[in-house]
Design an enzyme around this catalytic site. Structure first.
Site, PDB file in Angstrom:
ATOM      1  N   ARG A 172     -49.384  47.278 -17.983  1.00 16.06           N
ATOM      2  CA  ARG A 172     -48.807  47.982 -16.468  1.00 16.06           C
ATOM      3  C   ARG A 172     -47.372  47.941 -16.620  1.00 16.06           C
ATOM      4  O   ARG A 172     -46.725  48.473 -15.869  1.00 16.06           O
ATOM      5  CB  ARG A 172     -49.587  47.032 -15.392  1.00 16.06           C
ATOM      6  CG  ARG A 172     -49.218  45.642 -15.301  1.00 16.06           C
ATOM      7  CD  ARG A 172     -50.132  44.750 -14.290  1.00 16.06           C
ATOM      8  NE  ARG A 172     -51.576  44.650 -14.905  1.00 16.06           N
ATOM      9  CZ  ARG A 172     -52.486  44.078 -14.338  1.00 16.06           C
ATOM     10  NH1 ARG A 172     -52.457  43.583 -13.233  1.00 16.06           N
ATOM     11  NH2 ARG A 172     -53.527  43.971 -15.028  1.00 16.06           N
ATOM     12  N   LYS A 225     -54.470  35.598 -25.904  1.00 19.09           N
ATOM     13  CA  LYS A 225     -55.844  35.706 -25.662  1.00 19.09           C
ATOM     14  C   LYS A 225     -56.828  34.796 -26.609  1.00 19.09           C
ATOM     15  O   LYS A 225     -56.157  34.183 -27.618  1.00 19.09           O
ATOM     16  CB  LYS A 225     -56.291  37.211 -26.502  1.00 19.09           C
ATOM     17  CG  LYS A 225     -55.784  38.175 -25.370  1.00 19.09           C
ATOM     18  CD  LYS A 225     -56.275  39.471 -25.975  1.00 19.09           C
ATOM     19  CE  LYS A 225     -55.891  40.717 -24.883  1.00 19.09           C
ATOM     20  NZ  LYS A 225     -56.560  40.708 -23.836  1.00 19.09           N
TER      21      LYS A 225
HETATM   22  N1  BES Z   1     -55.486  45.293 -23.425  1.00 18.64           N
HETATM   23  C1  BES Z   1     -56.090  44.310 -22.292  1.00 18.64           C
HETATM   24  C2  BES Z   1     -57.396  44.767 -21.567  1.00 18.64           C
HETATM   25  C3  BES Z   1     -58.628  45.355 -22.366  1.00 18.64           C
HETATM   26  C4  BES Z   1     -59.294  44.297 -22.461  1.00 18.64           C
HETATM   27  C5  BES Z   1     -58.883  46.363 -23.015  1.00 18.64           C
HETATM   28  C6  BES Z   1     -60.670  44.391 -23.106  1.00 18.64           C
HETATM   29  C7  BES Z   1     -59.910  46.357 -23.583  1.00 18.64           C
HETATM   30  C8  BES Z   1     -60.913  45.454 -23.829  1.00 18.64           C
HETATM   31  C9  BES Z   1     -54.847  44.084 -21.312  1.00 18.64           C
HETATM   32  O1  BES Z   1     -53.751  44.148 -21.627  1.00 18.64           O
HETATM   33  C10 BES Z   1     -55.392  42.676 -20.702  1.00 18.64           C
HETATM   34  O2  BES Z   1     -55.223  42.176 -21.493  1.00 18.64           O
HETATM   35  N2  BES Z   1     -55.526  42.716 -19.375  1.00 18.64           N
HETATM   36  C11 BES Z   1     -55.979  41.487 -18.897  1.00 18.64           C
HETATM   37  C12 BES Z   1     -55.302  41.597 -17.485  1.00 18.64           C
HETATM   38  C13 BES Z   1     -55.323  40.169 -16.864  1.00 18.64           C
HETATM   39  C14 BES Z   1     -54.465  39.087 -17.429  1.00 18.64           C
HETATM   40  C15 BES Z   1     -55.047  40.372 -15.306  1.00 18.64           C
HETATM   41  C16 BES Z   1     -57.515  41.496 -18.814  1.00 18.64           C
HETATM   42  O3  BES Z   1     -58.114  42.463 -18.463  1.00 18.64           O
HETATM   43  O4  BES Z   1     -58.045  40.277 -18.841  1.00 18.64           O
HETATM   44 MN    MN Z   2     -53.243  42.492 -22.560  1.00 22.67          MN
END
Ligand code: BES
Ligand code: MN
Ligand code: ZN
Length: 493
Positions: free
Chosen positions: A351, A277
């Site tokens: 997931r 990230k």
């Molecule tokens: N934990 C994150 C989702 C999230 C983002 C929660 C911001 C709270 C605030 C999750 O694991 C994630 O990173 N999801 C990705 C999915 C994508 C790679 C398809 C996302 O939402 O960007």
């Molecule tokens: Mn994630």
């Protein structure tokens, strides 16, 4: 904080502080009028003189009143009747903030005469109590200098005689929910270096020590390997912290009726893994275990109330880290269900930990399964931080979850899980890819989960927006969706 209910004429409520809500542009309520009379028309005079306009969430403390049994009176403005939930919360918060500065242990609040849109006395009492609890919540474990704790530890609701039973029940429910929410908040606020998967497992084990009818089982990596949980293991691979699958079983029903199962995402820190990230705001990814924490919080509320139901709570816990041992984009793993997954993005890890847990809970033959997860940033884009996303494979269950959210003031909104979205998960190399395209991210995440939930009625709550309050003075875990989940259990007794 202790919540209680009584019925009494307002002027006879013997208390250190009586909180009196007053609507603007309308005559005083019966209770307020009775107080006004006992106070020689003092209230009406304050209003007539314009010293108290009853504008929304304004407060005026009358510190040494005489002629009524209460020692102090706190007027709280409600604005125009009837109140919305949000306006009710604001005035409760203002009243409690004012009350906590006084040297008192108990406050009483006149619920009688308070009108809130589409809410009865039970629901109004719940709303007030839960907001009072949130207002008083502090997380200062890591502050060397702590603000002095408030003395205020009891809030008493004064209601009409006909409402007493409802208010008593609301007070008891709210107290349990408040405890559960605070537990969930504490865990969400703890940093990733303390709250790791084993820490969450220990919290469950402690709960089982505190309450007789809870049993806990914790699966380690070896157990996961023998069960074939390749997806959960893949997420944990990059971390020094071992994953944990925590299974809590509460037996509250007399018979062996089918349980309800709650499954929470417990990523104790989400760096994204090799699909790292961006740095800004990454600290907040300590709250990626709030799904799991809400399962613990709901379990705590249910245990407090000793509800007559069987409930299984599962936390699927791992830390998502990059390292030389971490899962790579493109890696293919085999899930417990036998389906293979091509992990195109290691940041779509929620997931992956959920799918194996969702297969695992089949063994309990649950009558319904609800998973709770901070699953997608896309859910924040779609619904913001006020409303949880809701998807599932059973319309009746979905409607029940929506209704529970409405009752509890912890709302969710359904998004479609149409089959057409499924093809976004096609992989040339495995049965499923772990990400869809750029659009409808919350839906494609649920599509992924739906491949593992075919054997029971299932609903999925995406709480990426609602579990956490970003920035500002209130930054931190919100305790949601513990109210919704506990309400769902209450509705299913
Ligand atoms: N934990 C994150 C989702 C999230 C983002 C929660 C911001 C709270 C605030 C999750 O694991 C994630 O990173 N999801 C990705 C999915 C994508 C790679 C398809 C996302 O939402 O960007
Ligand atoms: Mn994630
Ligand atoms: Zn995550």
């Amino acid at each position: 904080m202790q919540f209680t209910a009584i019925t009494s004429p307002a002027q006879q409520v013997s208390t250190e502080l009586l909180i009196l809500p007053i609507f603007s542009e309308q005559p005083l309520s019966n209770s307020a009028a009775a107080l006004n009379q006992a106070l020689n028309n003092q209230l009406q005079t304050l209003i007539d003189q314009g010293d108290f306009t009853a504008s929304a969430a304004s407060t005026l403390l009358l510190p040494a009143v005489q002629g009524i049994a209460a020692k102090r009176l706190l007027l709280v403005g409600c604005g125009k009747a009837p109140l919305s939930d949000a306006a009710t919360r604001k005035l409760v918060s203002a009243a409690i903030k004012s009350a906590k500065t006084l040297n008192i242990t108990k406050a009483s609040l006149l619920v009688d005469g308070l009108e809130v849109k589409q809410r009865d006395c039970y629901q109004i009492t719940r709303l007030i109590a839960e907001e009072a609890n949130s207002t008083l919540y502090v997380f200062d474990q890591f502050k060397s200098e702590k603000k002095p704790a408030t003395q205020l530890n009891e809030l008493e609701f004064v209601v009409a005689e006909a409402d007493l039973a409802a208010a008593e029940q609301a007070a008891s429910h709210a107290q349990a929910i408040a405890l559960g929410m605070n537990f969930t908040k504490d865990l969400g606020n703890l940093p990733g270096n303390i709250c790791h998967p084993s820490y969450l497992a220990e919290q469950a084990q402690q709960l089982a020590k505190d309450y007789a009818n809870l049993s806990v089982e914790v699966l380690d990596e070896q157990a996961m390997e023998s069960l074939g949980m390749g997806a959960l293991l893949a997420v944990a691979k990059g971390s020094e912290q071992p994953p944990r699958l925590v299974i809590m079983q509460y037996t509250g029903a007399k018979d062996d009726s089918q349980p309800l199962a709650l499954v929470g995402k417990g990523i104790t820190f989400d760096t994204g893994g090799i699909s790292l990230k961006p740095g800004a705001g990454m600290d907040e990814m300590k709250y990626d275990m709030c799904g799991a924490a809400s399962v613990l919080g709901t379990m705590k509320a249910v245990l407090e109330l000793q509800l007559p139901i069987n409930l299984v709570g599962v936390m699927t816990c791992a830390e998502n880290m990059p390292s030389g041992r971490a899962t790579r984009p493109g890696d293919i793993v085999t899930t417990m269900s036998g389906q293979t997954v091509e992990i195109l993005n290691t940041d779509a890890e929620g997931r992956l930990v959920l799918c194996d847990a969702l297969t695992y809970v089949e063994r309990f033959k649950p009558k319904a399964v609800i998973d709770i997860a901070t699953l997608t940033g896309a859910c924040l884009v779609a619904l913001g931080d006020k409303t949880s996303g809701l998807l599932g494979n059973d319309e009746e269950l979905i409607q029940q979850v929506l209704a529970a959210g409405k009752t509890a003031g912890d709302v969710a909104w359904q998004l479609p899980l149409f089959d057409d979205y499924q093809e976004q998960l096609d992989s040339p190399f495995a049965d499923i890819a772990n990400i869809g395209g750029r659009f409808a991210g919350t839906i494609t995440a649920a599509c992924f989960l739906s491949r593992f939930t075919k054997n029971y009625p299932w609903a999925h709550l995406d709480v990426a927006g609602t579990a956490w309050i970003s920035g500002g003075a209130n930054k931190g875990a919100s305790g949601r969706p513990v109210p919704l989940l506990t309400q769902f259990v209450l509705d299913n007794l």
